[in-house]
Enzyme design. Structure first.
Site, PDB file in Angstrom:
ATOM      1  N   ASP A 200       0.855  -1.181   0.000  1.00  9.31           N
ATOM      2  CA  ASP A 200       0.000   0.000   0.000  1.00  9.31           C
ATOM      3  C   ASP A 200       0.891   1.231   0.000  1.00  9.31           C
ATOM      4  O   ASP A 200       2.117   1.126  -0.149  1.00  9.31           O
ATOM      5  CB  ASP A 200      -0.956   0.001   1.206  1.00  9.31           C
ATOM      6  CG  ASP A 200      -2.315   0.599   0.858  1.00  9.31           C
ATOM      7  OD1 ASP A 200      -2.366   1.810   0.556  1.00  9.31           O
ATOM      8  OD2 ASP A 200      -3.319  -0.140   0.888  1.00  9.31           O
ATOM      9  N   HIS A 274      -3.048   3.254  -4.508  1.00  5.48           N
ATOM     10  CA  HIS A 274      -2.424   2.754  -3.283  1.00  5.48           C
ATOM     11  C   HIS A 274      -0.987   2.278  -3.539  1.00  5.48           C
ATOM     12  O   HIS A 274      -0.534   1.295  -2.955  1.00  5.48           O
ATOM     13  CB  HIS A 274      -3.247   1.613  -2.679  1.00  5.48           C
ATOM     14  CG  HIS A 274      -4.543   2.061  -2.052  1.00  5.48           C
ATOM     15  ND1 HIS A 274      -4.616   2.518  -0.758  1.00  5.48           N
ATOM     16  CD2 HIS A 274      -5.789   2.147  -2.554  1.00  5.48           C
ATOM     17  CE1 HIS A 274      -5.873   2.848  -0.486  1.00  5.48           C
ATOM     18  NE2 HIS A 274      -6.599   2.637  -1.563  1.00  5.48           N
ATOM     19  N   GLU A 341     -10.141   2.694  -4.902  1.00  3.55           N
ATOM     20  CA  GLU A 341      -9.805   4.082  -4.565  1.00  3.55           C
ATOM     21  C   GLU A 341      -8.667   4.637  -5.418  1.00  3.55           C
ATOM     22  O   GLU A 341      -7.730   5.258  -4.920  1.00  3.55           O
ATOM     23  CB  GLU A 341      -9.444   4.179  -3.080  1.00  3.55           C
ATOM     24  CG  GLU A 341     -10.597   3.805  -2.162  1.00  3.55           C
ATOM     25  CD  GLU A 341     -10.222   3.839  -0.693  1.00  3.55           C
ATOM     26  OE1 GLU A 341     -11.094   4.161   0.140  1.00  3.55           O
ATOM     27  OE2 GLU A 341      -9.046   3.560  -0.367  1.00  3.55           O
TER      28      GLU A 341
END
Length: 624
Positions: A200, A274, A341
Site C-alpha cells: 500500500d 495505493h 480508490e
C-alpha cells in the site's frame, strides 16, 4: 485406515439441532463456534486421561500430522499428549461420504470412543477443531488428570467455500511469528482463507528479487505516532527506520504453515492506486516523475501521486516481474490486485496516459482503469491464476473470469452477480474489523461503528440474487489505527467469531442469545492463550436524542441481555448502588457529565463511560 462407505441417511440420522430448532437451544452447554449445522446431545461422558490413545493409519503421513496437531492443541489444557497407535479410543477416519464434500465431518462421542469421520483430510481437521471445543475450559489447565467430554453426535459442513480474514501488514508491519499466530487462531474457528494485504502507500512488504528497491526503499518510512491522517509529512531529517518486509523464504514458511492448517493464503498487491511505496522505489512508472516517499499516515490523496502510470509500457513490464515472482511463491489459485480508490487526476494530466487513451480509443479515465485491470488480469491468468479485486474493478467493464470482492456495501456484489461474476461479500458496515466496537470514549481512535451484533446478524447473500455466485465472505482488518499485534487481536476477536459462524452455519439457525453464551465461553479460551480480545459487548450503549419537545434525552442499553445499567449525573463514579436505569433519562439542571457502567449482580462487567453533556449534544447533531 481404508475408506469406509455409509449412506447420507445413516450419516445424518435424527438430529436435535436444525434450521427448525433455532429458538430451542438457549441453555445447551455446547460452546462450539461456528455452531455445527446438525448435532444431538447424548447422555453420558467420554473421559480423556494419559492412557487414552489416538487411532490412525500410521502409514498415512497426513493423518500422522493431524494427530500431532490435535495433541499439540490438547496439551494446552491437559499438559500431556496422547499416544498415537493403530487402535485406540479416539479414531480419525477417512470415509466415502461425498455429501460431506471437502470440509464436512462427523463426530460421534460415546462413553467408550470418539470417532471423527470425513471425506477428506480438511474435514478431519475441522472435526478436530470442534472436538477441541468440546473439552471443558472451566478448570485450571494442568491441575486435573481426567477430562470429561459430553456424549454428542455432530454432522457438519460449511455453508460457504470462502471464509476469510484479511490482515493489512502495509500500514504497520507484523512479524512472521505474529502472522503465524493470526493464522493459527483463524484455523481454530474454521476460517480457510487468509487474505494478506502486502502493499500500500505506507509500505511494500514482500521481497521481489528482480526489483530489490521495492523492499530496500519501499518497506521503510519515518516513524510516527498519533492519529492517522493527522501526522506530519516525512522530512529530510527523518530516519527511515519504521517498517519491515518478508523475505521469500519467510513467505514460503508462512504459506506452508497455513497449509498445515488448511488455510489458503491469498496475496494482495494493491494497484494501480495505493502504490506510493512502489513509486518511491521506482518513480519511472509514475505519471509525473516524483520525487516520492513512503507515506507516514499524513494526508496526500489528490495532492500527491499514488497511482501507476497506465500509459508507460515499463509499468506493465514491472508488474509482470512482480506477479511472476508472486505466482511462484503462492500456491493459491487466486491473486488479489486491489483496484480500489484509484485517483485518476494525474492520468488526466499525463501525456503518456493521454496517448494510451487515444491509441486504445478510450473515452474516459474510468475506461483507462478498466484497460489496466483487464491487461493485468490477462497477464496473471496466463500465469495460471484467477484475479480478484475490490468492487471498483467493475467500473468500465471487467474480464468475465475475474472475481469481485464487494466492500462498498452490498451493491457492488449485486452488480457483479448481475454481470455474471463470482463474488466475495465483505461490506464495510458489517465486515470491517478496524471500526469501533464500543463507545468511542473508551475505544482506541478509529471511525464508524461495527458492534459484535452487527457482524452476527448480517446475511452474506443479498436478497434477490443467484446465491450460487456468492463464494462467501470475509472480515477485513485494515491497520491504519492498529500499530501492533496486540491491537490486531483486540480488533479481530470476538467479532471474527461472529463472521465465522455466519459464514459456516445455515442462516436460519441464528440465535443471538445462544451465540453470546458461546462467545463468553470462548473468552476463557482466549485468556488461557493470552489473546488480547475485546470485552466491549459488556459496555453500556449510550444513545442521546432530541424528543418532540426539543429536549435532550438519553437511552441506554447493552448488547448482552441481563445486565444492569447504573448511572450518575453528579460527577461521582457509578457502581451497583447508584441509580439503576429503568427508562429514558432527562438531563438534570446544571448537570455537566453523565457516567454509566454495567453490572451483573454485584460483578462489574463493562467499562465506565463518561460523557459530557456537550458531547451528548454533539452526538445528536452528528446523527441528524
Amino acid at each position: 485406515m481404508k475408506l469406509i462407505h455409509f449412506t447420507w441417511a445413516a450419516l445424518f440420522g435424527v438430529f436435535l439441532f436444525s434450521c427448525t430448532a433455532g429458538d430451542t437451544i438457549k441453555n445447551e452447554s455446547i460452546r462450539i463456534i461456528p455452531l455445527p449445522n446438525y448435532y444431538q446431545l447424548k447422555p453420558g461422558t467420554f473421559d480423556i486421561d494419559k492412557h487414552t490413545s489416538i487411532a490412525i493409519d500410521k502409514s498415512d503421513s497426513t493423518m500422522v500430522a493431524l494427530a500431532s496437531y490435535f495433541n499439540e492443541k490438547l496439551a494446552r489444557v491437559t499438559r500431556y499428549e496422547l499416544p498415537v497407535k493403530d487402535t485406540g479410543e479416539i479414531l480419525f477416519e477417512l470415509v466415502t461420504a461425498p455429501e460431506l464434500d471437502t470440509e464436512g465431518y462427523r463426530i460421534c462421542v460415546t462413553s467408550d470412543k470418539i470417532r471423527i469421520r470425513a471425506n477428506a483430510y480438511h474435514g478431519i481437521f475441522n472435526g478436530i477443531q470442534s472436538l477441541l471445543q468440546l473439552i471443558p475450559l472451566d478448570t485450571v489447565a494442568g491441575k486435573k488428570s481426567r477430562w470429561e467430554i459430553g456424549c454428542i453426535e455432530i454432522t457438519d459442513k460449511p455453508r460457504f467455500a470462502w471464509r476469510g480474514l484479511m490482515l493489512d501488514v502495509s500500514r504497520h508491519f507484523f512479524t512472521k511469528q505474529e502472522v503465524k499466530r493470526y493464522i493459527d487462531l483463524m484455523a481454530e474457528y474454521k476460517y480457510n482463507v487468509f487474505h494478506w494485504h502486502l502493499t500500500d502507500d505506507q509500505g511494500w512488504r514482500i521481497e521481489i528479487k528482480s526489483l530489490p528497491r521495492l523492499t530496500s526503499v519501499g518497506a521503510w518510512r519515518a516513524p510516527r505516532v498519533g492519529n492517522w491522517w493527522e501526522r506530519s509529512p516525512q522530512s529530510d531529517a527523518d530516519s527511515l527506520s519504521y517498517g519491515g518486509y518478508y523475505t521469500q523464504d519467510d513467505i514460503r514458511e508462512i504459506v506452508e504453515y497455513a497449509r498445515t492448517r488448511y488455510v489458503t493464503v491469498v496475496p494482495e498487491i494493491d494497484i494501480p492506486g495505493h502504490s506510493m511505496a512502489l513509486l518511491a522505489a521506482y518513480p519511472e512508472v509514475s505519471c509525473m516523475g516524483g520525487p516520492f516517499c513512503v507515506n507516514v499516515g499524513n494526508p496526500f490523496y489528490t495532492k500527491e501521486e499514488n497511482s501507476l502510470c497506465v500509459g508507460k509500457e515499463r509499468t506493465f513490464a514491472l508488474l509482470d516481474s512482480i506477479f511472476g515472482e508472486i505466482v511462484s511463491l503462492f500456491p493459491s489459485e487466486y491473486i488479489h490486485i486491489g483496484g480500489d480508490e484509484c485517483y485518476k487526476g494525474f492520468w488526466e494530466q499525463c501525456p503518456d496516459c493521454k496517448r494510451r487513451m487515444a491509441l486504445e480509443k478510450l473515452n474516459s479515465t474510468t475506461e483507462l482503469q478498466s484497460y489496466f485491470v483487464k491487461r493485468v488480469a490477462s497477464s496473471i491468468q496466463r500465469m495460471g491464476k484467477i484475479v480478484i479485486g475490490w468492487d471498483e474493478i467493475l467500473e468500465g467493464g471487467l474480464a468475465p473470469e475475474a472475481i469481485v470482492m464487494s466492500w462498498r456495501g452490498k451493491q457492488g456484489g449485486i452488480e457483479a452477480i448481475r454481470q455474471g461474476h463470482a463474488v466475495v461479500m465483505t461490506p464495510f458496515e458489517h465486515c470491517y474489523l478496524d471500526l469501533y466496537q464500543g463507545d468511542p470514549a473508551v475505544e482506541p481512535n478509529t471511525y464508524s461503528m461495527l458492534r459484535l451484533e452487527d457482524c452476527y446478524k448480517f446475511q452474506f447473500v443479498p436478497d434477490s440474487v443467484d446465491n450460487t455466485f456468492v463464494l462467501g465472505g470475509q472480515g477485513n482488518l485494515w491497520t491504519e489505527s492498529v500499530p501492533h499485534y496486540r491491537q490486531a487481536e483486540y480488533m479481530t476477536w470476538p467479532r471474527a467469531l461472529a463472521i465465522s459462524e455466519t459464514l459456516w452455519n445455515e442462516s436460519c439457525t441464528k440465535n443471538w442469545e445462544f451465540f453470546v453464551q458461546r462467545v463468553e465461553k470462548q473468552f476463557i479460551h482466549f485468556e488461557q492463550l493470552g489473546v488480547n480480545y475485546a470485552r466491549s459487548i459488556y459496555d453500556p450503549i449510550i444513545k442521546p436524542f432530541i424528543n418532540d419537545e426539543g429536549e435532550l434525552r438519553v437511552a441506554l442499553r447493552t448488547e448482552v441481555d441481563g445486565l444492569d445499567i447504573y448511572y450518575t449525573f453528579d460527577n461521582t463514579n457509578p457502581d451497583s448502588y447508584s441509580n439503576l436505569y429503568t427508562g429514558l433519562l432527562s438531563i438534570p439542571k446544571d448537570a455537566s457529565m453523565l457516567k454509566v457502567v454495567t453490572y451483573s449482580g454485584q460483578q462489574r462487567k463493562g467499562r465506565q463511560i463518561n460523557l459530557t453533556i456537550e458531547e451528548l449534544e454533539r452526538r445528536v447533531k452528528e446523527t441528524n
